[in-house]
Design a protein around this motif. Structure first.
Motif, short mmCIF file in Angstrom:
data_model
loop_
_atom_site.label_atom_id
_atom_site.label_comp_id
_atom_site.label_asym_id
_atom_site.label_seq_id
_atom_site.Cartn_x
_atom_site.Cartn_y
_atom_site.Cartn_z
N ILE A 156 0.86 -1.32 -0.09
CA ILE A 156 0.05 -0.05 0.01
C ILE A 156 0.72 1.21 -0.16
O ILE A 156 1.79 1.45 0.89
N THR A 157 0.62 2.19 -1.06
CA THR A 157 1.72 3.03 -1.03
C THR A 157 1.22 4.54 -1.19
O THR A 157 0.03 4.71 -1.31
N TRP A 212 1.22 8.96 -2.02
CA TRP A 212 1.31 9.92 -3.48
C TRP A 212 2.18 10.60 -3.48
O TRP A 212 2.43 11.19 -4.26
N LYS A 264 -1.69 -1.64 -3.98
CA LYS A 264 -2.77 -0.62 -4.03
C LYS A 264 -2.17 0.72 -4.02
O LYS A 264 -1.49 1.10 -2.98
N PRO A 265 -2.11 1.39 -5.01
CA PRO A 265 -1.50 2.89 -4.88
C PRO A 265 -2.37 3.96 -4.39
O PRO A 265 -3.65 3.34 -4.09
N SER A 266 -1.97 5.10 -4.12
CA SER A 266 -2.89 6.15 -3.48
C SER A 266 -3.77 6.40 -4.39
O SER A 266 -3.67 6.65 -5.45
N PRO A 267 -4.73 6.66 -3.87
CA PRO A 267 -6.06 6.93 -4.65
C PRO A 267 -5.79 8.45 -5.62
O PRO A 267 -6.34 9.04 -6.58
N ALA A 305 -9.90 2.01 -0.44
CA ALA A 305 -8.44 1.94 0.52
C ALA A 305 -9.18 0.84 1.53
O ALA A 305 -8.58 -0.01 1.82
N ILE A 306 -10.12 1.36 2.16
CA ILE A 306 -10.18 0.53 3.36
C ILE A 306 -10.98 -0.90 3.12
O ILE A 306 -10.44 -1.97 3.57
N GLY A 353 -7.87 -2.70 1.20
CA GLY A 353 -6.80 -2.87 2.60
C GLY A 353 -7.29 -3.83 3.47
O GLY A 353 -6.66 -4.91 4.04
N PHE A 403 3.84 -1.20 3.70
CA PHE A 403 3.33 0.09 3.68
C PHE A 403 4.12 1.23 3.96
O PHE A 403 4.99 1.20 4.64
N GLY A 461 3.12 5.36 4.32
CA GLY A 461 2.23 6.21 4.51
C GLY A 461 2.16 6.77 6.06
O GLY A 461 3.17 6.92 6.42
N SER A 462 1.06 7.22 6.61
CA SER A 462 1.03 7.92 7.86
C SER A 462 0.93 7.01 8.91
O SER A 462 0.70 5.85 8.80
N THR A 471 -2.19 5.28 9.66
CA THR A 471 -2.89 4.01 9.00
C THR A 471 -1.72 3.04 9.12
O THR A 471 -2.41 1.75 9.09
N LEU A 484 -2.76 1.23 12.21
CA LEU A 484 -4.08 0.40 12.04
C LEU A 484 -3.86 -1.07 11.15
O LEU A 484 -4.35 -2.00 11.32
N LEU A 485 -3.06 -0.91 9.89
CA LEU A 485 -2.97 -1.93 9.11
C LEU A 485 -1.94 -3.08 9.87
O LEU A 485 -2.36 -4.20 9.69
P1 ADP Z 1 -1.92 10.20 3.55
O1 ADP Z 1 -2.63 10.91 5.01
O2 ADP Z 1 -0.54 10.99 3.43
O3 ADP Z 1 -2.47 10.22 2.35
P2 ADP Z 1 -2.40 7.77 4.32
O4 ADP Z 1 -1.52 6.86 5.37
O5 ADP Z 1 -3.66 8.00 4.61
O6 ADP Z 1 -1.20 9.01 4.18
O7 ADP Z 1 -2.21 6.91 2.93
C1 ADP Z 1 -1.29 6.14 2.46
C2 ADP Z 1 -1.70 4.97 1.81
O8 ADP Z 1 -2.75 4.35 2.73
C3 ADP Z 1 -2.90 5.41 0.51
O9 ADP Z 1 -2.47 4.49 -0.50
C4 ADP Z 1 -4.11 5.29 1.17
O10 ADP Z 1 -5.31 4.92 0.42
C5 ADP Z 1 -3.93 4.04 2.07
N1 ADP Z 1 -4.98 3.99 3.14
C6 ADP Z 1 -5.46 4.89 4.11
N2 ADP Z 1 -6.08 4.43 4.78
C7 ADP Z 1 -6.24 3.02 4.60
C8 ADP Z 1 -6.88 1.97 5.16
N3 ADP Z 1 -7.62 2.32 6.25
N4 ADP Z 1 -6.86 0.68 4.87
C9 ADP Z 1 -5.90 0.63 3.57
N5 ADP Z 1 -5.31 1.44 3.09
C10 ADP Z 1 -5.31 2.74 3.52
#
Ligand code: ADP
Length: 494
Positions: free
Chosen positions: A164-165, A167, A191-194, A224-225, A228, A242, A244-245, A248, A251-252
């Motif tokens: 999960i990546t 943007w 799964k790329p970022s939306p 994403a949810i 994921g 993964f 990202g933040s 998240t 959570l993952l």
């Molecule tokens: P940002 O806030 O910088 O976009 P995120 O951690 O929200 O950082 O997003 C990084 C990646 O994690 C994106 O691909 C996003 O779609 C994905 N993502 C965010 N929330 C979830 C989730 N609950 N389950 C799976 N993937 C998620």
């Protein structure tokens, strides 16, 4: 599954328009969502429609995982040299299509085209490096503890990998994961970022052309949810990688606990940039610009806090401000742009909130500080001084073009301030004192330290953090570890 090869009408200046896809890549096929639902991708600089991608969920993800599971059997049974040959071709195709990949990347992400080209090269470098490294995935022979026993350690691919990546690096954050995974003999569902799925789909198109077998590399766009959720629940997935933040990531990781998946997390940072009185100030300014304003401050290793020693503080503030006002803000597609727009309004609001909080508590703006006259999500490159540990920007990642300057007196105080954060990704230190460079490096609580440099990322070095910045390392010989398991074989000779 619906299959599709239909291309999106586009005005993007692409040499090869077949790189711009509007379908997911599953089991070597271009596939639409079962529901037919599509999401539009807009250029953050112009708000123009760049493309559309399917909104997939659990079912399509399950299909992709199943195909990855089946494909891995043959992929992992091949030799490292065979896998390396395919990866090498993928790498070459990325470089041959560098300009088109950069145009797609800038159009959906906003970063200057010069940075986008660098990212394509950087992203491709992981595929080259790990293709070569596949041939060195050595095991071990352990000197025996009994005359009639022989002890051997094998390294084997961990299994199907889910990625999960984010943007901010739509290409490099994928290749940093898929290159070691595929090199080790794993298969992957990504799964790329939306915000930036088009770069991922372009990568998949090149993987296809390079001869990556169907099912070995899959890209699923959409919810994403739901995606994921399936990735973390599905027992066929043995590893989640993964970026990202931290929110998240935690959570993952929690979701992965029930099936005990191996987990790599590359999360948020709060990088200190420490400038001592004895530093080469011009080198520090050059490092400050690259480490703070690259990608408009939207990287996890971006400097979040400038800690500057009292004796050099005022000169540093003045010189940094002079350098910052020269940064040209504009549409990333223009060759002379140094800073593009921020990714979305939410990002702008966070930057504004951090600045407002700092000003309320006594900080002072030296340059910038507000939305740019270009409008949209453009923000002025900003320098702000008299920042203290009580302010939000001391604790939270601003993720924007704001350089907050804190003052310190002693080395001990600098270290205390640098480590006063839950994060531990990167740190930068400017000093000419060798002893100090070692002392600070050893005591600073981060996974990476740049001494007299502001840019440290390369495929040949281990990238990653400690504390709430993550688990695991990407790149370098250590990067393969996260995609392999050790198997110990004890052989009796009698
Ligand atoms: P940002 O806030 O910088 O976009 P995120 O951690 O929200 O950082 O997003 C990084 C990646 O994690 C994106 O691909 C996003 O779609 C994905 N993502 C965010 N929330 C979830 C989730 N609950 N389950 C799976 N993937 C998620």
């Amino acid at each position: 599954m619906n299959t599709s090869t239909q291309l999106i009408p586009t005005t993007l200046p692409l040499q090869d328009r077949s790189l711009l896809r509007d379908a997911c890549y599953i089991n070597g096929q271009w596939v639409k969502a079962n529901s037919g639902a599509m999401q539009s991708i807009h250029n953050p600089a112009t708000h123009e429609l760049v493309g559309r991608v399917p909104i997939c969920g659990e079912i399509e993800t399950r299909d992709a995982i199943q195909s990855a599971h089946l494909a891995m059997q043959e992929w992992s049974a091949g030799t490292a040299a065979e896998r390396a040959k395919v990866l090498r071709r993928w790498y070459e195709l990325m470089l041959e299509n560098m300009n088109d990949l950069a145009v797609i990347l800038t159009s959906e992400q906003g970063k200057p085209i010069i940075e986008a080209r660098s990212e394509v090269k950087y992203g491709a470098s992981f595929i080259e490096w790990f293709g070569e490294e596949a041939k060195r995935m050595y095991g071990d022979v352990i000197p025996t503890h009994m005359k009639d026993r022989r002890l051997i350690v094998l390294r084997q691919p961990v299994g199907v990998v889910a990625a999960i990546t984010p943007w901010n690096f739509p290409i490099a954050m994928i290749t940093r994961k898929c290159a070691p995974a595929l090199a080790a003999g794993c298969s992957m569902v990504c799964k790329p970022s939306p915000e930036t799925p088009l770069s991922a789909l372009a990568l998949a198109e090149l993987a296809h052309r390079a001869g990556v077998p169907p099912g070995v590399f899959n890209v699923v766009t959409g919810d994403a949810i739901k995606i994921g959720g399936e990735m973390t629940r599905n027992e066929l997935v043995r590893k989640l990688s993964f970026t990202g933040s931290t929110r998240t990531g935690v959570l993952l990781a929690t979701q992965c606990a029930a099936t005990l998946k191996k987990v790599s997390l590359e999360l948020g940072g709060n990088a200190p940039f420490i400038v001592f009185d004895d530093a080469d100030i011009d080198a520090a300014i050059a490092g400050a610009i690259i480490s703070k304003f690259r990608n408009s401050g939207q990287t996890c290793v971006c400097t979040n806090r400038f800690l500057v020693q009292a004796g050099i503080h005022d000169t540093f503030v003045e010189k940094l401000s002079h350098a910052v006002v020269k940064l040209k803000v504009g549409n990333g597609m223009l060759e002379d742009t140094i800073q593009g727009p921020l990714i979305n309004q939410h990002a702008v609001e966070k930057v504004e909130a951090h600045i407002a909080d700092a000003l309320k508590q006594g900080a002072r703006i030296i340059t910038g500080g507000k939305r740019h006259s270009l409008g949209g999500t453009y923000f002025e490159p900003t320098v702000i001084k008299d920042v203290t540990s009580a302010m939000r920007m001391a604790r939270e990642e601003t993720f924007g073009p704001v350089a907050p300057i804190f003052k310190f007196s002693t080395e001990a105080e600098a270290l205390q301030m640098a480590n006063a954060t839950e994060f531990g990704l990167a740190a930068y230190v400017y000093t000419k004192d060798m002893g100090r460079a070692w002392r600070v490096t050893e005591q600073i609580e981060t996974g990476m330290v740049g001494i007299n440099v502001g840019l440290i990322s390369t495929e040949i070095a281990p990238f990653g953090g400690i504390k709430m910045s993550g688990i695991g390392r990407e790149g370098s010989k250590y990067g393969l570890d996260d995609y392999t398991e050790l198997k110990y074989m004890c052989m009796g000779l009698s």
